[in-house]
Design a protein around this motif. Structure first.
Motif, PDB file in Angstrom:
ATOM      1  N   GLU A 158       0.359  14.477   1.057  1.00 53.98           N
ATOM      2  CA  GLU A 158       0.370  13.901   2.306  1.00 53.98           C
ATOM      3  C   GLU A 158       0.476  15.074   3.242  1.00 53.98           C
ATOM      4  O   GLU A 158      -0.100  14.982   4.427  1.00 53.98           O
ATOM      5  CB  GLU A 158       1.332  12.769   2.473  1.00 53.98           C
ATOM      6  CG  GLU A 158       1.299  11.783   3.745  1.00 53.98           C
ATOM      7  CD  GLU A 158       1.940  10.739   3.528  1.00 53.98           C
ATOM      8  OE1 GLU A 158       2.983  10.665   2.803  1.00 53.98           O
ATOM      9  OE2 GLU A 158       1.745   9.705   4.196  1.00 53.98           O
ATOM     10  N   SER A 184       6.276  -3.858   3.263  1.00 54.30           N
ATOM     11  CA  SER A 184       5.314  -2.976   4.361  1.00 54.30           C
ATOM     12  C   SER A 184       6.739  -2.459   5.601  1.00 54.30           C
ATOM     13  O   SER A 184       7.283  -3.406   5.990  1.00 54.30           O
ATOM     14  CB  SER A 184       4.432  -3.704   5.004  1.00 54.30           C
ATOM     15  OG  SER A 184       3.602  -3.092   6.135  1.00 54.30           O
ATOM     16  N   GLN A 185       6.386  -1.206   5.807  1.00 52.12           N
ATOM     17  CA  GLN A 185       7.474  -0.590   6.754  1.00 52.12           C
ATOM     18  C   GLN A 185       7.145  -1.158   8.129  1.00 52.12           C
ATOM     19  O   GLN A 185       8.018  -1.763   8.783  1.00 52.12           O
ATOM     20  CB  GLN A 185       7.354   0.982   6.631  1.00 52.12           C
ATOM     21  CG  GLN A 185       8.346   1.897   7.550  1.00 52.12           C
ATOM     22  CD  GLN A 185       7.992   1.631   8.958  1.00 52.12           C
ATOM     23  OE1 GLN A 185       8.915   1.173   9.967  1.00 52.12           O
ATOM     24  NE2 GLN A 185       6.711   2.019   9.267  1.00 52.12           N
ATOM     25  N   SER A 186       5.750  -1.008   8.153  1.00 55.06           N
ATOM     26  CA  SER A 186       5.334  -1.479   9.670  1.00 55.06           C
ATOM     27  C   SER A 186       5.187  -3.018  10.004  1.00 55.06           C
ATOM     28  O   SER A 186       5.095  -3.429  11.088  1.00 55.06           O
ATOM     29  CB  SER A 186       4.062  -0.757  10.167  1.00 55.06           C
ATOM     30  OG  SER A 186       3.032  -1.137   8.850  1.00 55.06           O
ATOM     31  N   VAL A 224      -1.411   1.602   9.102  1.00 54.16           N
ATOM     32  CA  VAL A 224      -2.783   1.684   8.890  1.00 54.16           C
ATOM     33  C   VAL A 224      -3.462   0.134   9.138  1.00 54.16           C
ATOM     34  O   VAL A 224      -3.417  -0.471   8.312  1.00 54.16           O
ATOM     35  CB  VAL A 224      -3.198   2.113   7.573  1.00 54.16           C
ATOM     36  CG1 VAL A 224      -4.560   2.147   6.966  1.00 54.16           C
ATOM     37  CG2 VAL A 224      -2.564   3.394   7.250  1.00 54.16           C
ATOM     38  N   VAL A 260       4.732  10.437   9.872  1.00 50.50           N
ATOM     39  CA  VAL A 260       3.983   9.653   9.076  1.00 50.50           C
ATOM     40  C   VAL A 260       4.365   9.510   7.790  1.00 50.50           C
ATOM     41  O   VAL A 260       4.344   8.323   7.079  1.00 50.50           O
ATOM     42  CB  VAL A 260       2.511  10.069   9.336  1.00 50.50           C
ATOM     43  CG1 VAL A 260       1.524   9.972   8.255  1.00 50.50           C
ATOM     44  CG2 VAL A 260       1.948   9.993  10.477  1.00 50.50           C
ATOM     45  N   ALA A 261       5.025  10.580   6.999  1.00 49.15           N
ATOM     46  CA  ALA A 261       5.429  10.485   5.522  1.00 49.15           C
ATOM     47  C   ALA A 261       6.601   9.610   5.717  1.00 49.15           C
ATOM     48  O   ALA A 261       7.430   9.909   6.294  1.00 49.15           O
ATOM     49  CB  ALA A 261       5.847  11.776   5.211  1.00 49.15           C
ATOM     50  N   SER A 262       6.322   8.474   4.873  1.00 46.56           N
ATOM     51  CA  SER A 262       7.693   7.646   4.962  1.00 46.56           C
ATOM     52  C   SER A 262       8.890   8.331   4.013  1.00 46.56           C
ATOM     53  O   SER A 262       8.602   8.639   2.786  1.00 46.56           O
ATOM     54  CB  SER A 262       7.415   6.315   4.433  1.00 46.56           C
ATOM     55  OG  SER A 262       8.343   5.466   4.196  1.00 46.56           O
ATOM     56  N   THR A 294       0.130  -3.348   8.343  1.00 50.51           N
ATOM     57  CA  THR A 294      -1.020  -2.806   7.456  1.00 50.51           C
ATOM     58  C   THR A 294      -2.030  -3.849   7.261  1.00 50.51           C
ATOM     59  O   THR A 294      -1.597  -4.773   6.603  1.00 50.51           O
ATOM     60  CB  THR A 294      -0.300  -2.338   6.301  1.00 50.51           C
ATOM     61  OG1 THR A 294       0.779  -1.341   6.552  1.00 50.51           O
ATOM     62  CG2 THR A 294      -1.171  -1.398   5.313  1.00 50.51           C
ATOM     63  N   LEU A 334       2.784  11.805  -3.955  1.00 51.85           N
ATOM     64  CA  LEU A 334       2.121  11.445  -2.594  1.00 51.85           C
ATOM     65  C   LEU A 334       2.569  12.127  -1.348  1.00 51.85           C
ATOM     66  O   LEU A 334       1.730  12.510  -0.368  1.00 51.85           O
ATOM     67  CB  LEU A 334       2.456   9.826  -2.202  1.00 51.85           C
ATOM     68  CG  LEU A 334       1.778   9.547  -0.987  1.00 51.85           C
ATOM     69  CD1 LEU A 334       0.372   9.538  -1.214  1.00 51.85           C
ATOM     70  CD2 LEU A 334       2.158   7.878  -1.033  1.00 51.85           C
ATOM     71  N   LYS A 335       3.954  12.385  -1.301  1.00 51.62           N
ATOM     72  CA  LYS A 335       4.504  13.240  -0.017  1.00 51.62           C
ATOM     73  C   LYS A 335       3.966  14.610   0.019  1.00 51.62           C
ATOM     74  O   LYS A 335       3.706  15.168   1.119  1.00 51.62           O
ATOM     75  CB  LYS A 335       6.044  13.575  -0.235  1.00 51.62           C
ATOM     76  CG  LYS A 335       7.079  12.201  -0.304  1.00 51.62           C
ATOM     77  CD  LYS A 335       7.144  11.612   1.087  1.00 51.62           C
ATOM     78  CE  LYS A 335       6.056  10.447   1.386  1.00 51.62           C
ATOM     79  NZ  LYS A 335       6.229   9.330   1.188  1.00 51.62           N
ATOM     80  N   CYS A 359       0.846  -1.185   0.130  1.00 52.99           N
ATOM     81  CA  CYS A 359       0.071  -0.043   0.131  1.00 52.99           C
ATOM     82  C   CYS A 359       0.875   1.156   0.158  1.00 52.99           C
ATOM     83  O   CYS A 359       1.821   1.265   0.524  1.00 52.99           O
ATOM     84  CB  CYS A 359      -0.839   0.169   1.209  1.00 52.99           C
ATOM     85  SG  CYS A 359      -1.822  -1.196   1.644  1.00 52.99           S
ATOM     86  N   GLY A 360       0.199   2.256  -0.387  1.00 50.14           N
ATOM     87  CA  GLY A 360       0.897   3.625  -0.395  1.00 50.14           C
ATOM     88  C   GLY A 360       2.350   3.613  -1.085  1.00 50.14           C
ATOM     89  O   GLY A 360       2.796   3.367  -1.990  1.00 50.14           O
ATOM     90  N   THR A 361       3.300   4.274  -0.089  1.00 54.12           N
ATOM     91  CA  THR A 361       4.803   4.392  -0.367  1.00 54.12           C
ATOM     92  C   THR A 361       5.374   3.151  -0.843  1.00 54.12           C
ATOM     93  O   THR A 361       6.203   2.953  -1.658  1.00 54.12           O
ATOM     94  CB  THR A 361       5.395   5.151   0.707  1.00 54.12           C
ATOM     95  OG1 THR A 361       5.258   6.514   0.628  1.00 54.12           O
ATOM     96  CG2 THR A 361       6.901   5.023   0.511  1.00 54.12           C
ATOM     97  N   ALA A 362       4.752   2.020   0.170  1.00 54.03           N
ATOM     98  CA  ALA A 362       5.318   0.812  -0.114  1.00 54.03           C
ATOM     99  C   ALA A 362       5.174  -0.082  -1.405  1.00 54.03           C
ATOM    100  O   ALA A 362       5.735  -0.782  -2.123  1.00 54.03           O
ATOM    101  CB  ALA A 362       4.975  -0.245   0.970  1.00 54.03           C
ATOM    102  N   GLN A 366      13.691   0.411   1.609  1.00 50.98           N
ATOM    103  CA  GLN A 366      12.990  -0.775   0.651  1.00 50.98           C
ATOM    104  C   GLN A 366      13.477  -0.705  -0.655  1.00 50.98           C
ATOM    105  O   GLN A 366      13.608  -1.754  -1.317  1.00 50.98           O
ATOM    106  CB  GLN A 366      11.447  -0.156   0.837  1.00 50.98           C
ATOM    107  CG  GLN A 366      10.542  -0.690   1.933  1.00 50.98           C
ATOM    108  CD  GLN A 366       9.420  -0.044   2.001  1.00 50.98           C
ATOM    109  OE1 GLN A 366       8.801   0.785   0.994  1.00 50.98           O
ATOM    110  NE2 GLN A 366       8.477  -0.195   2.963  1.00 50.98           N
TER     111      GLN A 366
END
Ligand code: AGP
Length: 578
Positions: free
Chosen positions: A461, A334-336, A575, A385-387, A339, A457-458, A287-290, A394
């Motif tokens: 965001e 995924s960073q976290s 998320v 929050v912004a990766s 998700t 996106l950055k 998702c998103g940045t990933a 990654q």
């Protein structure tokens, strides 16, 4: 999303829970609250906004043996003190904090004879528990059977010196020492206080007491769990010299990449590449940045391994009517590692009997626990929050993975790259010019298209600018109609083989009066209105080089508009809901 933290003991339970909530603030910061149990009475303190607002309302010397706390990212109901957790059952017997979503809460509400003060699904859940009879654990077990959706909860009853916790599809861990027991959404909360913790699996329950914890399955049968050694984790406390974490994390990128290179090429990743080489294709999901990292990962694997690759957005993948192949390796980035959509997809892939690999930044995260292969990133803790650094790590990880999988030896050029790569200061005078444009498009081709997506996106965001990233060749298929002399087009051009194609697209923009900011390491045959010269590296490294000025642009733009770049509105770092 949301984070929960609960503590029972004879020490500083109130302060420990508040400190825990601060560590969990990345999971949401719309509102927060704690419930305290003392003398068979439950009391609550709640506040809207960041934990620091809650902290101001709590006496520093306040003592209480049983405390549950919550930091919220609103799902059901507006941001308000009424909707902030903990929620109390109408009979005043129970208080509960909850991370997750109860999907059938409207239906349950109609079955309960209660008058609700909030708009939350959690208030329905705690009243459902109160409506049951018998021991508290039994009531929680019964209610859990009736709710549909995800939850990690901590529950207290006004007459019991205990905390009851349960988990389904939202993360939860429990730690215990001789003097206290704690539960939290994330094990970083336990750092420095406990040596071991227990990570709950779905549909597991625990009853925590002062220095004691018992685990149960969904039928209430006592179970044994194996502890995880907390000392293994890299939990150094984050200190901030810069004013913002995002600024710090942008600066840390070269060091993080060096660490990553060392981990992959000196310590050797613990991966069975021989087994992985047997896969005929790869499917990346995130998702998103990933997801943007995945787009690059697929390009690297195609280039170096000559294996077909596809890429999906997790929230789309999970509902696609698709076929699964056991010869395909499914890669989840995924960073976290928490998700919800990404985890749901990994689960689906596993159910189909296919192999799962994850690329995550947080050890022992949920995604890691369900994966057959783990290729970790080494960005270190990312708080904004912004990766930023997690993204470049990654991308670098996926490049290294593709090279290791292909057997192509590029160790020396990787080494030289991490040695020479640096974060250059941002030309702040450019910002003044850029801020004048209210319409901004990012364009690029192939790997530069991915940078265009990530750069836009950055800016969306953290500066709340309505901008889009678009494949340069797609402009003339519709978007060109929007270009006028009020438009800024940020063009990324780092690939010699596509230079002329980019030039044509940029000239099409200029012919319509659009202004151009060119990010490039190449010599071009036109003069852009603005230019950021990128350091020149081999093509495959350029996505890492070219994203940095765009991260800085978003950061300074956000500051210029008076926003907090670390905590953009409506968002959270992890998320954990669909
Ligand atoms: C990145 O700036 C965003 N905050 C967001 O898109 C994020 O990358 C996405 O939610 C995925 O998170 P994950 O890497 O933890 O899975």
């Amino acid at each position: 999303m949301c984070g929960i933290c609960a503590s029972i003991g004879k020490e500083n339970e109130v302060q420990d829970v508040v400190l825990g909530l601060k560590k969990l603030e990345y999971r949401g910061y719309d509102s927060s609250g704690i419930a305290l149990l003392g003398d068979e009475k439950i009391s609550c303190v709640k506040s809207v906004g960041q934990i620091k607002n809650l902290e101001k309302k709590i006496d520093k010397n306040l003592c209480c043996p049983v405390v549950i706390g919550h930091t919220r990212w609103a799902t059901h109901g507006v941001v308000s003190e009424e909707n902030a957790h903990p929620h109390i059952s109408q009979d005043g017997q129970f208080a509960m904090v909850h991370n997750g979503i109860i999907e059938n809460f409207e239906k349950l509400k109609t079955q309960l004879d209660v008058c609700l003060y909030s708009q939350t699904d959690t208030e329905v859940f705690v009243n459902l528990i109160a409506s049951k009879t018998g021991e508290t654990l039994f009531r929680l077990l019964q209610a859990a059977k009736e709710v549909v959706g995800s939850f990690a909860v901590a529950l207290i009853h006004k007459n019991e010196n205990k905390i009851f916790v349960a988990k389904r599809q939202s993360p939860l861990a429990v730690a215990v020492s001789k003097t206290k027991s704690m539960a939290a959404s994330d094990i970083s909360v336990f750092a420095g206080k406990f040596d071991f913790c227990y990570i709950l699996d779905d549909n597991q329950f625990a009853v925590m007491e002062d220095g004691k914890v018992d685990f149960f399955d969904e039928n209430g049968k006592k179970i044994q769990k194996n502890p995880v050694f907390i000392g293994d984790f890299d939990f150094f406390e984050e200190t901030l010299q810069e004013k913002y974490f995002m600024q710090k994390e942008i600066k840390e990128q070269p060091v993080a990449l060096r660490k990553e290179f060392f981990k992959y090429f000196s310590e050797c990743p613990n991966l069975d590449f021989e087994a992985l080489k047997k896969c005929k294709s790869l499917h990346f999901v995130a998702c998103g940045t990933a997801y943007h990292s995945c787009l690059l990962g697929a390009q690297f694997v195609q280039q170096f391994c000559k294996k077909p690759c596809s890429v999906s957005i997790a929230s789309e993948f999970r509902y696609a009517r698709q076929t699964f192949s056991k010869k395909c390796l499914y890669v989840f980035v995924s960073q976290s590692g928490e998700t919800a959509d990404t985890i749901a997809c990994a689960k689906l892939v596993k159910e189909k009997g296919c192999k799962v690999m994850c690329v995550t930044n947080v050890p022992y995260c949920t995604l890691e626990q369900m994966s057959d292969f783990v290729f970790p990133t080494f960005a270190g803790k990312e708080i904004a929050v912004a990766s930023t650094k997690a993204y470049t790590c990654q991308v670098f990880a996926l490049l290294c993975f593709a090279l290791l999988l292909s057997g192509v030896d590029k160790k020396e050029s990787l080494k030289n790259f991490v040695k020479e790569f640096e974060v250059l200061p941002f030309q702040e005078k450019l910002l003044k010019e850029i801020c004048k444009f209210k319409k901004v498009f990012f364009i690029g081709r192939q790997q530069d298209y991915v940078t265009a997506l990530e750069g836009s996106l950055k800016l969306k965001e953290i500066a709340y600018l309505n901008c889009i990233g678009i494949a340069a060749g797609e402009l003339k298929h519709g978007t060109l109609a929007l270009i006028d002399n009020q438009t800024l087009v940020i063009a990324i051009s780092t690939q010699e083989r596509l230079k002329e194609k980019m030039e044509s697209n940029i000239l099409e923009v200029k012919a319509r009066g659009g202004k151009v900011l060119l990010l490039s390491n190449l010599q071009h045959n036109f003069t852009p209105e603005f230019r950021i010269d990128l350091p020149d590296f081999e093509e495959c490294f350029m996505p890492i080089v070219s994203i940095v000025p765009l991260q800085q642009l978003a950061f300074f733009y956000s500051l210029a508009l008076g926003f907090n770049p670390d905590k953009p509105r409506n968002l959270a770092k992890a998320v954990t809901v669909e």
